[in-house]
Design an enzyme around this catalytic site. Structure first.
Site, PDB file in Angstrom:
ATOM      1  N   SER A 126       0.848  -1.555  -0.364  1.00  0.00           N
ATOM      2  CA  SER A 126      -0.032   0.171  -0.176  1.00  0.00           C
ATOM      3  C   SER A 126       0.963   1.341  -0.360  1.00  0.00           C
ATOM      4  O   SER A 126       0.041   2.391  -0.764  1.00  0.00           O
ATOM      5  CB  SER A 126      -0.914  -0.130   1.152  1.00  0.00           C
ATOM      6  OG  SER A 126      -0.219  -0.290   2.374  1.00  0.00           O
ATOM      7  N   ASP A 149       1.645  -6.102   9.933  1.00  0.00           N
ATOM      8  CA  ASP A 149       3.300  -5.749  10.292  1.00  0.00           C
ATOM      9  C   ASP A 149       2.707  -6.518  11.486  1.00  0.00           C
ATOM     10  O   ASP A 149       4.140  -6.637  13.059  1.00  0.00           O
ATOM     11  CB  ASP A 149       3.492  -4.289  10.527  1.00  0.00           C
ATOM     12  CG  ASP A 149       3.917  -3.855   9.198  1.00  0.00           C
ATOM     13  OD1 ASP A 149       4.532  -4.584   8.886  1.00  0.00           O
ATOM     14  OD2 ASP A 149       3.970  -2.198   9.622  1.00  0.00           O
TER      15      ASP A 149
END
Length: 410
Positions: free
Chosen positions: A146, A292
């Site tokens: 992204s 993450d």
């Protein structure tokens, strides 16, 4: 620096921790501040990545070296490409020169950008001749990092006609795209996101605006793991956080309820409390919108003896290291039965954890921090422990505050 982690009497202290501003928000705002000097930022991240970003933006040098900072590489590529008359060589670490950037460069070239590869086709370092980008439409794969998309969105309103971005295929990490759009909207920039199309109207000056950066939710994940691996009744308070967060990793508050950890929001703080033992047998998650935190969750599951199937992890292959292979390697050393694909991780239930294991970090800050809480379950050494400064400079200091002590190994 290699560290041996220690837990005195296997007890954790209750404590309050102040965490630096979000790296993701800070780096977006630092780019926007260059385009709109009327913007003022408070609580900027003190991470290495944000410091690399600030230095690259403020330096007159033709060479900008951003080390391991992947976000800075993507955002600065777009920023410098749109700065008429600016010439920059954008380079980084050896790992950075093996992280692909072709998709973003191709998108920028379609807008009129002048970018050439200095060494290997499709990879940094880059030579950028800044130009006025006259085109106003771009097509880019949605099923990639992204950060490529956000890089385009951050410069969009500064372009003469604004920008329409068409996303091809399945869209990855939508919360990070929405974070970028929300920050633009806070500056009075008009945006729309309908289906596969994002439209940004041009805006060349904003009203004076101060934005306070929320603390980093990715950094909070390690304390969620510590509480999950601790006894019932353990609690840690973190600041400064918002219940209505822009950060996709705020889904931690819900995910860690599977481990008996509950979150209380009050006065810009969150209190994490272990209220019950986990009764989860196998955790099934799709982390496509929050990749993450995958390393932290996998390590937590292993420490608790819980199986997990984590999907939506394809972007982890091109991070600071191949995080899926790194997780497999290091968790296996600790006794895990684990398998990975190009986009998933599968951990089996286990009740044995090996002791006196040294964890390699692969120049990846999240490997060091995700494995550190396992010191609550076994003796563990973290190699190259200083790598945490990439995103969280005070990590080891803050772990001391909650009872995880460290001894440097000579």
């Amino acid at each position: 620096m290699d560290l041996l982690l220690k837990i005195p009497k296997n007890q954790l202290f209750k404590n309050n921790i102040v965490i630096s501003g979000s790296k993701s928000e800070s780096n977006r705002l630092l780019i926007l501040q260059q385009l709109y000097p009327e913007l003022h930022i408070e609580n900027v991240s003190n991470s290495d990545d944000s410091e690399h970003m600030q230095h690259a933006l403020s330096s007159d040098s033709e060479i900008a070296d951003i080390g391991h900072a992947g976000t800075a590489m993507r955002f600065l590529t777009a920023f410098f490409a749109a700065q008429e008359g600016v010439e920059k060589i954008l380079q980084g670490s050896e790992r950075m020169h093996n992280r692909p950037i072709k998709i973003l460069v191709d998108a920028l070239r379609s807008l009129g950008a002048d970018i050439t590869y200095i060494e290997k086709e499709g990879y940094p370092p880059l030579k950028i001749h800044g130009k006025k980008l006259e085109e106003s439409k771009v097509v880019i794969d949605g099923n990639v990092s992204s950060q490529y998309i956000s890089a385009l969105l951050l410069i969009a309103a500064s372009l003469p006609k604004g920008l329409e971005v068409e996303l091809k295929g399945k869209i990855t990490s939508i919360p990070y795209i929405k974070m970028t759009l929300s920050l633009l909207e806070q500056l009075g920039i008009e945006t729309t996101f309908n289906g596969a199309f994002i439209n940004i109207k041009p805006k060349h000056k904003i009203a004076d605006k101060t934005v306070v950066v929320e603390a980093d939710w990715s950094s909070a994940s390690y304390f969620y793991s510590i509480v999950a691996l601790s006894a019932v009744g353990t609690e840690i308070t973190l600041s400064s956080y918002k219940k209505e967060s822009l950060q996709g990793d705020s889904c931690l508050a819900t995910i860690y309820e599977h481990f008996g950890v509950y979150t209380t929001f009050q006065n810009n703080t969150i209190t994490l409390e272990k209220k019950q033992e986990t009764n989860t047998v196998t955790l099934e998650l799709n982390l496509v919108e929050a990749p993450d935190i995958a390393q932290t969750i996998a390590a937590t599951c292993f420490g608790l003896g819980i199986a997990c199937n984590l999907e939506g992890l394809h972007t982890l292959k091109i991070k600071e290291t191949d995080r899926l292979e790194a997780l497999k390697e290091e968790l296996t050393k600790l006794g895990a039965i684990i398998s990975v694909t190009n986009e998933s991780l599968h951990l089996e239930t286990s009740d044995k954890i090996h002791s006196d294991i040294s964890i390699k970090t692969y120049n990846d800050h999240r490997m060091a921090m995700a494995f550190a809480p396992l010191a609550l379950k076994t003796s563990i050494r973290i190699l190259n422990a200083e790598v945490v400064t990439k995103s969280y400079k005070n990590f080891w200091i803050d772990l001391e505050k909650v009872g995880i002590h460290q001894e440097e190994i000579k």
